[in-house]
Design a protein around this motif. Structure first.
Motif, short mmCIF file in Angstrom:
data_model
loop_
_atom_site.label_atom_id
_atom_site.label_comp_id
_atom_site.label_asym_id
_atom_site.label_seq_id
_atom_site.Cartn_x
_atom_site.Cartn_y
_atom_site.Cartn_z
N ALA A 22 42.87 32.85 48.00
CA ALA A 22 41.89 33.04 46.76
C ALA A 22 41.56 34.38 46.88
O ALA A 22 41.33 34.88 45.52
N VAL A 23 41.36 35.00 47.97
CA VAL A 23 41.14 36.41 48.04
C VAL A 23 42.14 37.46 47.06
O VAL A 23 42.20 38.20 46.31
N GLY A 272 36.50 32.59 48.67
CA GLY A 272 37.36 33.56 48.19
C GLY A 272 37.12 34.40 47.13
O GLY A 272 37.27 35.75 46.96
N ASN A 273 36.99 33.63 46.17
CA ASN A 273 37.02 34.13 44.62
C ASN A 273 35.48 34.80 44.28
O ASN A 273 35.51 35.89 43.99
N LYS A 274 34.59 34.00 44.89
CA LYS A 274 33.10 34.76 44.79
C LYS A 274 33.33 35.93 45.59
O LYS A 274 32.50 37.11 45.10
N ALA A 275 33.86 36.25 46.81
CA ALA A 275 33.96 37.54 47.41
C ALA A 275 34.45 38.62 46.81
O ALA A 275 33.82 39.80 46.66
N VAL A 276 35.72 38.54 46.10
CA VAL A 276 36.02 39.37 44.96
C VAL A 276 35.07 39.76 44.01
O VAL A 276 34.95 40.82 43.68
N GLU A 277 34.41 38.67 43.43
CA GLU A 277 33.48 38.83 42.31
C GLU A 277 32.38 39.87 43.10
O GLU A 277 31.94 40.84 42.14
N LEU A 278 32.02 39.62 44.04
CA LEU A 278 31.05 40.41 44.68
C LEU A 278 31.40 41.98 44.75
O LEU A 278 30.82 42.88 44.46
#
Ligand code: F6P
Length: 323
Positions: A22-23, A272-278
């Motif tokens: 996801a990242v 994983g997706n949220k980490a990239v959004e941040l």
């Protein structure tokens, strides 16, 4: 091109691969270059760094373990080690680091953020011992693995009228024992958070025997402190009782492997997706997690300072259901 590094650190957990995927996929989608750092912080210091593309994470969502490998590093625990890590990250142009792991790994990420590296923590551990999130990646799969073992042990326990002690992992956290014990209908669940002495389990055994129960399952968390001698002490005490034929199963690392459950894959994908959004929002030193089924983020230091609360309500309910 801006670059994101991703690593897995500490004990591996099923679903870590889904988080890596996801990242990597989210980062590439949003125009970042992505580096996979192998063997956690140790690999970072040894410069075991490889560029990842979309296909590097193909066919891994269903796999347990971590394709990036994991380890624990003594050198990284020193200030010198961390300064070296920053230099290496700078050399590769990695301004953002995503760390997938447990509390020790988060602690490392927090220290790196103080040296100017933007870091995001994704909770990956079977122990479910991080207070700020309802669930960590890997916990659900591990509970199901334990449950599968308990169900099999129950069959043979019933055939032989035995007492079976099943020792499970979790360090100082009793969640694995609690959830697997509840779901597996264990007669007793012994966790680190609630001190139970051997005599109490023996008393419980007598009561259930009187009631006509011929076999029983005791789920014992490895970190339970009330029973100092662990499964062996419990076995010896129970063996003194009439009709007690006792066996011990230490599940061990089987709990860490296996294909991640759908819940872990979904959680890992979301986080994983949220980490990239941040990262896109320019945030650093944040931990992502889940509360009441919603993805959340929090300052990583604050997340680490929270004390995990044991769910006594579920524990008491499990006791009621196992009379
Ligand atoms: O933190 C995950 C965990 O599996 C714990 O439940 C267990 O106590 C520990 O790691 C085992 O560590 P190792 O794999 O180093 O033996």
């Amino acid at each position: 091109m801006k670059a994101i590094g991703v690593l897995t650190s500490g004990g591996d957990a099923p679903g870590m691969n889904a988080a890596i995927r996801a990242v990597v996929r989210s980062a590439i989608y949003y125009g970042y270059k992505v580096y996979g750092i192998e063997k956690g912080y140790k690999g970072l210091l040894d410069e075991e760094i490889v560029e990842m593309d979309l296909s590097s994470v193909g066919d891994i969502i269903q796999r347990g373990g971590t394709i990036l490998k994991s380890s624990r590093s003594e050198e990284f625990k020193t200030e010198q080690g961390r300064e070296k890590a920053v230099e290496i990250l700078e050399k590769y142009g990695i301004e953002n680091l995503v760390v997938i792991g447990g509390d020790g790994s988060f602690h490392g990420a927090n220290l790196l953020s103080k040296l100017g590296v933007s870091t995001i923590g994704i909770p990956g551990t079977i122990d479910n011992d991080l207070a700020y999130t309802d669930y960590t990646i890997g916990f659900d799969t591990a509970v199901n693995t334990i449950l599968d073992a308990i169900s099999k042990i129950r069959d043979t326990s019933s055939s032989h009228d035995r007492v079976n002690i099943v020792e499970v992992m979790g360090r100082n956290c009793g969640d694995l024992a609690l959830y697997a014990g509840l779901a597996g209908g264990a007669e007793s669940i012994v966790v680190p958070e609630i001190e139970i002495k051997t005599e109490e389990i023996v008393k419980r055994f007598r009561t259930t025997q009187k009631r006509g129960k011929k076999h029983s399952i005791i789920v014992l968390a490895e970190g339970a402190t009330g029973i100092k001698g662990g499964a062996r002490e419990l076995k010896d005490a129970l063996a003194e009782e009439d009709n007690a034929d006792v066996r011990i199963t230490v599940l061990g690392h089987v709990q860490r492997g296996g294909a991640p459950s759908s819940a872990d894959r979904v959680l890992a994908s979301k986080l994983g997706n949220k980490a990239v959004e941040l990262i896109i929002e320019g945030k650093s030193a944040r931990a992502v997690g889940v509360k009441d089924n919603k993805v959340i983020e929090m300052d990583i230091e604050e997340a680490l300072s929270l004390k995990k609360e044991f769910d006594e309500e579920i524990y008491e309910m499990a006791k009621v259901l196992s009379i």
